[in-house]
Motif scaffolding. Sequence first.
Motif, PDB file in Angstrom:
ATOM      1  N   PHE A 191       0.833  -1.205   0.000  1.00 41.51           N
ATOM      2  CA  PHE A 191       0.000   0.000   0.000  1.00 41.51           C
ATOM      3  C   PHE A 191       0.868   1.256   0.000  1.00 41.51           C
ATOM      4  O   PHE A 191       0.642   2.187  -0.790  1.00 41.51           O
ATOM      5  N   LEU A 192       1.883   1.287   0.851  1.00 41.54           N
ATOM      6  CA  LEU A 192       2.729   2.471   0.964  1.00 41.54           C
ATOM      7  C   LEU A 192       3.567   2.689  -0.293  1.00 41.54           C
ATOM      8  O   LEU A 192       3.793   3.837  -0.709  1.00 41.54           O
ATOM      9  N   MET A 193       4.015   1.599  -0.920  1.00 40.13           N
ATOM     10  CA  MET A 193       4.844   1.718  -2.118  1.00 40.13           C
ATOM     11  C   MET A 193       4.049   2.225  -3.320  1.00 40.13           C
ATOM     12  O   MET A 193       4.615   2.821  -4.239  1.00 40.13           O
ATOM     13  N   ASN A 194       2.749   1.995  -3.321  1.00 40.41           N
ATOM     14  CA  ASN A 194       1.945   2.305  -4.502  1.00 40.41           C
ATOM     15  C   ASN A 194       0.969   3.460  -4.319  1.00 40.41           C
ATOM     16  O   ASN A 194       0.428   3.946  -5.308  1.00 40.41           O
ATOM     17  N   PHE A 195       0.738   3.903  -3.076  1.00 43.52           N
ATOM     18  CA  PHE A 195      -0.339   4.868  -2.848  1.00 43.52           C
ATOM     19  C   PHE A 195      -0.088   6.201  -3.549  1.00 43.52           C
ATOM     20  O   PHE A 195      -0.989   6.756  -4.185  1.00 43.52           O
ATOM     21  N   LYS A 196       1.109   6.738  -3.463  1.00 41.13           N
ATOM     22  CA  LYS A 196       1.397   8.051  -4.044  1.00 41.13           C
ATOM     23  C   LYS A 196       1.129   8.053  -5.542  1.00 41.13           C
ATOM     24  O   LYS A 196       0.445   8.941  -6.068  1.00 41.13           O
ATOM     25  N   GLU A 197       1.669   7.059  -6.236  1.00 39.78           N
ATOM     26  CA  GLU A 197       1.470   6.974  -7.681  1.00 39.78           C
ATOM     27  C   GLU A 197      -0.004   6.753  -8.025  1.00 39.78           C
ATOM     28  O   GLU A 197      -0.535   7.373  -8.950  1.00 39.78           O
ATOM     29  N   THR A 214      -6.119  11.340  -9.478  1.00 40.37           N
ATOM     30  CA  THR A 214      -6.384  12.782  -9.405  1.00 40.37           C
ATOM     31  C   THR A 214      -6.335  13.441 -10.777  1.00 40.37           C
ATOM     32  O   THR A 214      -7.219  14.231 -11.135  1.00 40.37           O
ATOM     33  N   VAL A 215      -5.311  13.138 -11.562  1.00 46.87           N
ATOM     34  CA  VAL A 215      -5.127  13.831 -12.839  1.00 46.87           C
ATOM     35  C   VAL A 215      -5.656  13.035 -14.028  1.00 46.87           C
ATOM     36  O   VAL A 215      -5.861  13.588 -15.109  1.00 46.87           O
ATOM     37  N   GLY A 216      -5.873  11.720 -13.846  1.00 52.15           N
ATOM     38  CA  GLY A 216      -6.318  10.871 -14.949  1.00 52.15           C
ATOM     39  C   GLY A 216      -5.184  10.022 -15.493  1.00 52.15           C
ATOM     40  O   GLY A 216      -4.054  10.506 -15.646  1.00 52.15           O
ATOM     41  N   GLU A 224       5.163   9.175 -16.664  1.00 49.69           N
ATOM     42  CA  GLU A 224       5.426   8.852 -15.272  1.00 49.69           C
ATOM     43  C   GLU A 224       5.235   7.366 -15.050  1.00 49.69           C
ATOM     44  O   GLU A 224       4.343   6.736 -15.585  1.00 49.69           O
ATOM     45  N   GLY A 225       6.044   6.805 -14.245  1.00 51.88           N
ATOM     46  CA  GLY A 225       5.924   5.383 -13.918  1.00 51.88           C
ATOM     47  C   GLY A 225       6.669   5.083 -12.657  1.00 51.88           C
ATOM     48  O   GLY A 225       7.570   5.820 -12.231  1.00 51.88           O
ATOM     49  N   GLY A 226       6.333   3.993 -12.013  1.00 53.01           N
ATOM     50  CA  GLY A 226       6.976   3.626 -10.772  1.00 53.01           C
ATOM     51  C   GLY A 226       8.354   3.037 -11.032  1.00 53.01           C
ATOM     52  O   GLY A 226       8.760   2.727 -12.139  1.00 53.01           O
ATOM     53  N   PHE A 277      -7.126  -3.636  -3.267  1.00 51.99           N
ATOM     54  CA  PHE A 277      -8.160  -3.331  -4.253  1.00 51.99           C
ATOM     55  C   PHE A 277      -8.290  -1.818  -4.466  1.00 51.99           C
ATOM     56  O   PHE A 277      -8.525  -1.364  -5.592  1.00 51.99           O
ATOM     57  N   VAL A 278      -8.126  -1.048  -3.401  1.00 51.54           N
ATOM     58  CA  VAL A 278      -8.208   0.411  -3.503  1.00 51.54           C
ATOM     59  C   VAL A 278      -7.080   0.944  -4.395  1.00 51.54           C
ATOM     60  O   VAL A 278      -7.307   1.795  -5.273  1.00 51.54           O
ATOM     61  N   ILE A 279      -5.868   0.429  -4.190  1.00 56.88           N
ATOM     62  CA  ILE A 279      -4.733   0.864  -5.013  1.00 56.88           C
ATOM     63  C   ILE A 279      -4.984   0.553  -6.485  1.00 56.88           C
ATOM     64  O   ILE A 279      -4.780   1.398  -7.372  1.00 56.88           O
ATOM     65  N   LEU A 280      -5.437  -0.658  -6.762  1.00 56.96           N
ATOM     66  CA  LEU A 280      -5.682  -1.057  -8.148  1.00 56.96           C
ATOM     67  C   LEU A 280      -6.800  -0.226  -8.779  1.00 56.96           C
ATOM     68  O   LEU A 280      -6.742   0.107  -9.964  1.00 56.96           O
ATOM     69  N   PHE A 281      -7.816   0.117  -7.983  1.00 63.44           N
ATOM     70  CA  PHE A 281      -8.893   0.965  -8.492  1.00 63.44           C
ATOM     71  C   PHE A 281      -8.378   2.368  -8.804  1.00 63.44           C
ATOM     72  O   PHE A 281      -8.679   2.941  -9.858  1.00 63.44           O
ATOM     73  N   LEU A 282      -7.601   2.934  -7.890  1.00 72.81           N
ATOM     74  CA  LEU A 282      -7.094   4.290  -8.088  1.00 72.81           C
ATOM     75  C   LEU A 282      -6.177   4.379  -9.308  1.00 72.81           C
ATOM     76  O   LEU A 282      -6.138   5.401  -9.992  1.00 72.81           O
ATOM     77  N   LYS A 283      -5.447   3.306  -9.588  1.00 64.48           N
ATOM     78  CA  LYS A 283      -4.552   3.312 -10.741  1.00 64.48           C
ATOM     79  C   LYS A 283      -5.319   3.323 -12.053  1.00 64.48           C
ATOM     80  O   LYS A 283      -4.756   3.654 -13.098  1.00 64.48           O
ATOM     81  N   GLY A 284      -6.588   2.919 -12.023  1.00 66.10           N
ATOM     82  CA  GLY A 284      -7.438   3.058 -13.204  1.00 66.10           C
ATOM     83  C   GLY A 284      -7.232   2.007 -14.268  1.00 66.10           C
ATOM     84  O   GLY A 284      -7.706   2.181 -15.391  1.00 66.10           O
TER      85      GLY A 284
END
Length: 383
Positions: free
Chosen positions: A79-85, A91-93, A102-104, A145-152
């Motif tokens: 969660f911590l490694m992926n949340f910021k990205e 936020t921006v799409g 941009e990429g991790g 699941f939240v991280i994967l959803f936010l990543k779109g």
Amino acid sequence: MWNVAFVFIILSEIILLDTSDKYFINASKYLLIANNIVNIGYALLPNKEIIIETSFPDIRNRSQLLITPVIIGIVIVYFLMNFKEAFYTFTVGRNVVIREGEGGSFVNTIFSVIGFILPAVLAYYYVYIKKKSLLIPIFLSVPIFVILFLKGTRFPLLFSLLGFFIVTQAKHFNKMSLKHFFYVLLILITLSYGTSLMRHFRSSTTKDSEFHLFDNSVNRSDLPSILSSSIMSPEGIVDMTALMFKHFETNDHLYGASSSFIFYFWVPRQIWPDKPTMLGNWFIRLYRGGFAEGHSASFGFTGDLYADFGLISLILVFFIGVLLKYAENYKNAVFSQEGFNIVMGAMLYPYVFFFVRSPITSTTMFLGMLFFYYLFKKIIFVK
């Protein structure tokens, strides 16, 4: 699962076609014939019982006080490694992030792969080993699941969700009652609408607009079109196949160059700067523009085979059906037991589903998941 994916991804696009263009018509016929041949290959191989050594996790020689913190710790680190990205992408799409390039980091990429299998491991550990309530692995999987959803990106989320769900229901899959079929159908419909919601919010051009559950542009009297546009997920595979038909009328086929990408995808471009790109990346740029550097199109389960061998691909897809039957026999064997192999059997479902859309991408995801499957098995569950 194969035919569900074919209807969901490809047949839905065929239903929505409104053109008399010969390339689109021929592409539709080709894909329908190819799917039938896959089913023939699957049907011709008999059901065969596979004997698999039961691999119950030997956790008696390990401290459960250690295993639980390790699993929870991996969830927290993921969660911590992926949340910021992920939050920035939401936020921006996702389209903006792709344009920005941009990429991790490599470590982020590794932890992204863990997200595909970790919920299934959590489900197995708490439901089968500790005999705890299903609410515990659900609670621990929510951050993933939240991280994967936010990543779109819809398909990694579905990959992860399907693995989790199938592990929890594995003991019922070989003898499913009407009630379980209803639950599966309800979950699939919910996931479908959830991915539609994700698709709406992941783009900077639509995220601030109103979300409609049904496509207002579709004729309400045409039920197949309503279902295809609102619940299913046309991926443009017919469009890309038609474009290939036109391209290879005047160009030579690739004779293995496209399909062979699976053997060297793992080589970093820092080491091999001239490494070829996937079919979905380079082909669309020959004829269409406006794509971000990281964007690629889906060509379906026939795409690379057709690019390499043309109509001979209709013979080759027969063996996909044969492999599907082998996979089903394996799945039936592991689901009849309660060993850790259930996790592998469960992950075959999303792999097969996404193989219909993009064989090479789904295989690379599955290979990464396979690595962590054995890692979890050796470190956490086995002596």
